[in-house]
Design a protein around this motif. Structure first.
Motif, PDB file in Angstrom:
ATOM      1  N   MET A   1      14.445   4.916  19.867  1.00 19.59           N
ATOM      2  CA  MET A   1      15.157   5.497  21.027  1.00 19.59           C
ATOM      3  C   MET A   1      15.739   4.394  21.902  1.00 19.59           C
ATOM      4  O   MET A   1      15.018   3.537  22.379  1.00 19.59           O
ATOM      5  CB  MET A   1      14.206   6.370  21.859  1.00 19.59           C
ATOM      6  N   PRO A   2      17.065   4.448  22.113  1.00 17.81           N
ATOM      7  CA  PRO A   2      17.685   3.415  22.958  1.00 17.81           C
ATOM      8  C   PRO A   2      17.291   3.610  24.420  1.00 17.81           C
ATOM      9  O   PRO A   2      16.933   4.723  24.822  1.00 17.81           O
ATOM     10  CB  PRO A   2      19.188   3.661  22.758  1.00 17.81           C
TER      11      PRO A   2
ATOM     12  N   SER B   1       9.037   5.101  28.832  1.00 21.53           N
ATOM     13  CA  SER B   1       9.527   4.958  27.461  1.00 21.53           C
ATOM     14  C   SER B   1      11.013   5.289  27.371  1.00 21.53           C
ATOM     15  O   SER B   1      11.756   4.601  26.677  1.00 21.53           O
ATOM     16  CB  SER B   1       8.772   5.896  26.509  1.00 21.53           C
ATOM     17  N   VAL B   2      11.414   6.331  28.072  1.00 24.25           N
ATOM     18  CA  VAL B   2      12.838   6.708  28.015  1.00 24.25           C
ATOM     19  C   VAL B   2      13.675   5.617  28.690  1.00 24.25           C
ATOM     20  O   VAL B   2      14.688   5.175  28.137  1.00 24.25           O
ATOM     21  CB  VAL B   2      13.105   8.063  28.714  1.00 24.25           C
TER      22      VAL B   2
ATOM     23  N   CYS C   1      18.930  13.434  18.733  1.00 19.92           N
ATOM     24  CA  CYS C   1      17.807  12.875  17.958  1.00 19.92           C
ATOM     25  C   CYS C   1      16.600  13.813  17.925  1.00 19.92           C
ATOM     26  O   CYS C   1      15.947  13.946  16.896  1.00 19.92           O
ATOM     27  CB  CYS C   1      17.352  11.552  18.551  1.00 19.92           C
ATOM     28  N   HIS C   2      16.319  14.455  19.049  1.00 20.14           N
ATOM     29  CA  HIS C   2      15.073  15.222  19.141  1.00 20.14           C
ATOM     30  C   HIS C   2      15.122  16.591  18.449  1.00 20.14           C
ATOM     31  O   HIS C   2      14.261  17.433  18.678  1.00 20.14           O
ATOM     32  CB  HIS C   2      14.632  15.344  20.604  1.00 20.14           C
TER      33      HIS C   2
ATOM     34  N   CYS D   1      19.644  13.746  24.496  1.00 15.24           N
ATOM     35  CA  CYS D   1      18.360  13.930  23.802  1.00 15.24           C
ATOM     36  C   CYS D   1      18.473  14.742  22.501  1.00 15.24           C
ATOM     37  O   CYS D   1      17.850  14.420  21.495  1.00 15.24           O
ATOM     38  CB  CYS D   1      17.344  14.624  24.694  1.00 15.24           C
TER      39      CYS D   1
ATOM     40  N   ARG E   1       1.378  12.194  22.796  1.00 16.35           N
ATOM     41  CA  ARG E   1       2.239  11.375  23.662  1.00 16.35           C
ATOM     42  C   ARG E   1       2.053  11.799  25.121  1.00 16.35           C
ATOM     43  O   ARG E   1       1.884  10.954  26.004  1.00 16.35           O
ATOM     44  CB  ARG E   1       3.704  11.531  23.242  1.00 16.35           C
TER      45      ARG E   1
ATOM     46  N   ALA F   1      12.135   3.212  23.243  1.00 17.60           N
ATOM     47  CA  ALA F   1      10.876   3.189  22.471  1.00 17.60           C
ATOM     48  C   ALA F   1      11.220   3.399  21.003  1.00 17.60           C
ATOM     49  O   ALA F   1      11.873   4.385  20.660  1.00 17.60           O
ATOM     50  CB  ALA F   1       9.939   4.294  22.961  1.00 17.60           C
TER      51      ALA F   1
ATOM     52  N   ARG G   1      -0.683  10.474  27.303  1.00 16.17           N
ATOM     53  CA  ARG G   1      -0.547   9.164  27.958  1.00 16.17           C
ATOM     54  C   ARG G   1       0.007   9.320  29.370  1.00 16.17           C
ATOM     55  O   ARG G   1       0.100   8.332  30.105  1.00 16.17           O
ATOM     56  CB  ARG G   1       0.330   8.248  27.103  1.00 16.17           C
TER      57      ARG G   1
ATOM     58  N   THR H   1      15.064  11.171  12.374  1.00 10.65           N
ATOM     59  CA  THR H   1      15.185  10.105  13.378  1.00 10.65           C
ATOM     60  C   THR H   1      13.814   9.548  13.757  1.00 10.65           C
ATOM     61  O   THR H   1      13.714   8.489  14.356  1.00 10.65           O
ATOM     62  CB  THR H   1      15.861  10.616  14.678  1.00 10.65           C
TER      63      THR H   1
ATOM     64  N   GLY I   1      17.663   6.837  26.666  1.00 15.19           N
ATOM     65  CA  GLY I   1      17.830   7.977  25.760  1.00 15.19           C
ATOM     66  C   GLY I   1      19.260   8.469  25.688  1.00 15.19           C
ATOM     67  O   GLY I   1      19.508   9.652  25.491  1.00 15.19           O
TER      68      GLY I   1
HETATM   69  C1  HEC Z   1      19.140   7.903  19.506  1.00 13.02           C
HETATM   70  C2  HEC Z   1      18.066   8.850  19.349  1.00 13.02           C
HETATM   71  C3  HEC Z   1      17.347   9.369  20.581  1.00 13.02           C
HETATM   72  C4  HEC Z   1      17.891   9.896  21.729  1.00 13.02           C
HETATM   73  C5  HEC Z   1      19.354  10.088  22.066  1.00 13.02           C
HETATM   74  C6  HEC Z   1      16.758  10.262  22.563  1.00 13.02           C
HETATM   75  N1  HEC Z   1      15.582   9.955  21.956  1.00 13.02           N
HETATM   76 FE1  HEC Z   1      13.722  10.185  22.732  1.00 13.02          FE
HETATM   77  N2  HEC Z   1      12.916   9.384  21.043  1.00 13.02           N
HETATM   78  C7  HEC Z   1      13.628   8.990  19.929  1.00 13.02           C
HETATM   79  C8  HEC Z   1      12.698   8.464  18.943  1.00 13.02           C
HETATM   80  C9  HEC Z   1      13.074   7.923  17.569  1.00 13.02           C
HETATM   81  C10 HEC Z   1      11.410   8.550  19.502  1.00 13.02           C
HETATM   82  C11 HEC Z   1      10.086   8.095  18.884  1.00 13.02           C
HETATM   83  C12 HEC Z   1       9.861   6.682  19.312  1.00 13.02           C
HETATM   84  C13 HEC Z   1       8.566   6.137  18.726  1.00 13.02           C
HETATM   85  O1  HEC Z   1       7.494   6.517  19.227  1.00 13.02           O
HETATM   86  O2  HEC Z   1       8.655   5.349  17.781  1.00 13.02           O
HETATM   87  C14 HEC Z   1      11.593   9.141  20.824  1.00 13.02           C
HETATM   88  C15 HEC Z   1      10.542   9.374  21.702  1.00 13.02           C
HETATM   89  C16 HEC Z   1      10.688   9.921  22.955  1.00 13.02           C
HETATM   90  C17 HEC Z   1       9.613  10.097  23.903  1.00 13.02           C
HETATM   91  C18 HEC Z   1       8.157   9.696  23.685  1.00 13.02           C
HETATM   92  C19 HEC Z   1       8.023   8.213  23.942  1.00 13.02           C
HETATM   93  C20 HEC Z   1       6.611   7.699  23.742  1.00 13.02           C
HETATM   94  O3  HEC Z   1       6.332   6.627  24.307  1.00 13.02           O
HETATM   95  O4  HEC Z   1       5.800   8.322  23.067  1.00 13.02           O
HETATM   96  C21 HEC Z   1      10.151  10.657  25.025  1.00 13.02           C
HETATM   97  C22 HEC Z   1       9.418  11.004  26.314  1.00 13.02           C
HETATM   98  C23 HEC Z   1      11.555  10.844  24.777  1.00 13.02           C
HETATM   99  N3  HEC Z   1      11.859  10.377  23.514  1.00 13.02           N
HETATM  100  C24 HEC Z   1      12.438  11.420  25.659  1.00 13.02           C
HETATM  101  C25 HEC Z   1      13.825  11.467  25.484  1.00 13.02           C
HETATM  102  C26 HEC Z   1      14.742  12.049  26.444  1.00 13.02           C
HETATM  103  C27 HEC Z   1      14.347  12.675  27.768  1.00 13.02           C
HETATM  104  C28 HEC Z   1      15.992  11.910  25.913  1.00 13.02           C
HETATM  105  C29 HEC Z   1      17.313  12.345  26.512  1.00 13.02           C
HETATM  106  C30 HEC Z   1      17.620  11.874  27.847  1.00 13.02           C
HETATM  107  C31 HEC Z   1      15.846  11.223  24.629  1.00 13.02           C
HETATM  108  N4  HEC Z   1      14.517  11.002  24.406  1.00 13.02           N
HETATM  109  C32 HEC Z   1      16.908  10.848  23.817  1.00 13.02           C
HETATM  110  C33 HEC Z   1      14.995   9.032  19.765  1.00 13.02           C
HETATM  111  C34 HEC Z   1      15.896   9.425  20.729  1.00 13.02           C
END
Ligand code: HEC
Length: 118
Positions: A94-95, A86-87, A55-56, A52, A75, A91, A78, A61, A98
């Motif tokens: 985000m692959p 989504s994870v 990117c976060h 996570c 978010r 989404a 919801r 990103t 995640g």
């Molecule tokens: C490769 C980059 C990347 C990684 C790694 C990543 N994320 Fe994300 N994540 C994103 C992006 C970009 C968004 C925004 C997506 C959008 O709403 O367009 C996002 C959005 C989210 C959301 C909100 C989704 C929604 O529907 O609003 C959650 C929950 C989330 N991430 C959890 C995680 C978690 C937990 C991890 C680690 C296990 C993780 N992410 C790893 C890029 C990443």
């Protein structure tokens, strides 16, 4: 006349930039703050660091940044099941999963709570 026009353009530019959610400086501050955060639990921290976090904590990103409760609030409204879906499915940028292929739903939930600021 010319000065009046310059002034109008200036006002228009100021109004436009006021419409943006955050100034670049504010975004930079939120990004720096997000990079200081690590989950207290060491197992969760390890997962977070290798997935996570990459990117976060980087505004470019498009991901909601860790600890940025303003970005997370709409978010989270919801509901947690939607967030976990989504994870798992991916989404936007985000692959799927995640980048944590072996995470359980409980771990995703804990990571989401941590990033959303509690
Ligand atoms: C490769 C980059 C990347 C990684 C790694 C990543 N994320 Fe994300 N994540 C994103 C992006 C970009 C968004 C925004 C997506 C959008 O709403 O367009 C996002 C959005 C989210 C959301 C909100 C989704 C929604 O529907 O609003 C959650 C929950 C989330 N991430 C959890 C995680 C978690 C937990 C991890 C680690 C296990 C993780 N992410 C790893 C890029 C990443």
């Amino acid at each position: 006349m010319c000065r009046m026009l310059t002034f109008s353009v200036l006002v228009a530019v100021m109004l436009l930039s006021a419409c943006q959610d955050k100034t670049p400086e504010a975004t930079r501050q939120v990004q720096i703050a997000s990079q200081q955060l690590v989950p207290g639990d060491s197992e969760l921290a390890a997962i977070y660091q290798r997935s996570c976090r990459s990117c976060h904590t980087i505004a470019a990103t498009g991901a909601p940044l860790s600890g940025d409760s303003v970005a997370w609030a709409p978010r989270m409204q919801r509901g947690m099941p939607a967030m976990i879906d989504s994870v798992i499915n991916g989404a936007g940028g985000m692959p799927p999963l995640g980048m944590c292929m072996d995470c359980s739903e409980e771990q995703f939930e804990a990571l989401i709570r941590f990033m959303a600021g509690g």
